[in-house]
Scaffold this motif. Structure first.
Motif, PDB file in Angstrom:
ATOM      1  N   GLY A  57      49.511  32.826  40.082  1.00  0.00           N
ATOM      2  CA  GLY A  57      50.497  33.768  39.555  1.00  0.00           C
ATOM      3  C   GLY A  57      49.985  34.493  38.319  1.00  0.00           C
ATOM      4  N   CYS A  61      47.273  37.016  39.394  1.00  0.00           N
ATOM      5  CA  CYS A  61      47.859  38.173  40.078  1.00  0.00           C
ATOM      6  C   CYS A  61      48.510  39.115  39.074  1.00  0.00           C
ATOM      7  CB  CYS A  61      48.873  37.726  41.126  1.00  0.00           C
ATOM      8  SG  CYS A  61      48.141  37.001  42.600  1.00  0.00           S
ATOM      9  N   GLU A  62      49.228  38.553  38.120  1.00  0.00           N
ATOM     10  CA  GLU A  62      49.907  39.373  37.118  1.00  0.00           C
ATOM     11  C   GLU A  62      48.898  40.071  36.205  1.00  0.00           C
ATOM     12  OE1 GLU A  62      53.096  38.804  33.513  1.00  0.00           O
ATOM     13  OE2 GLU A  62      53.205  37.448  35.236  1.00  0.00           O
ATOM     14  N   ASP A  93      46.999  42.633  38.284  1.00  0.00           N
ATOM     15  CA  ASP A  93      47.863  43.528  39.053  1.00  0.00           C
ATOM     16  C   ASP A  93      47.429  43.595  40.514  1.00  0.00           C
ATOM     17  OD1 ASP A  93      50.038  45.220  39.443  1.00  0.00           O
ATOM     18  OD2 ASP A  93      48.849  47.024  39.060  1.00  0.00           O
ATOM     19  N   GLU A 144      47.988  41.439  44.527  1.00  0.00           N
ATOM     20  CA  GLU A 144      48.830  40.576  45.339  1.00  0.00           C
ATOM     21  C   GLU A 144      48.057  39.287  45.659  1.00  0.00           C
ATOM     22  OE1 GLU A 144      51.995  41.267  46.203  1.00  0.00           O
ATOM     23  OE2 GLU A 144      51.821  43.131  45.062  1.00  0.00           O
TER      24      GLU A 144
END
Length: 73
Positions: free
Chosen positions: A49, A52-53, A56, A58
């Motif tokens: 997570g 991914c954040e 940017d 998926e």
């Protein structure tokens, strides 16, 4: 089939180092290094997570399914 990390491709395309990525995602450098080298045995949800954040992307960009060479069909 096996899950593989695509982090090396993502970072190389962006010209980001493992250390820069770890800083952006607020993760230990060694954690990011293991994902970069596809040496991770287990994928922690919080780690995926955070990456991914920070990048940017998926989950499907970061982790890919690859057929093992020894499988037939």
């Amino acid at each position: 089939m096996r899950v593989m990390s695509n982090l090396k491709v993502i970072l190389d395309r962006r010209g980001l180092s493992i250390r820069e990525c770890a800083r952006k995602a607020d993760l230990p450098v060694e954690t990011v290094r293991r994902l970069y080298n596809d040496d991770t045995k287990q994928y922690q949800r919080d780690t995926i997570g955070a990456l991914c954040e920070a990048l940017d992307v998926e989950i499907s960009d970061l982790l890919v399914l690859e057929k093992k060479d020894d499988q037939i069909g």
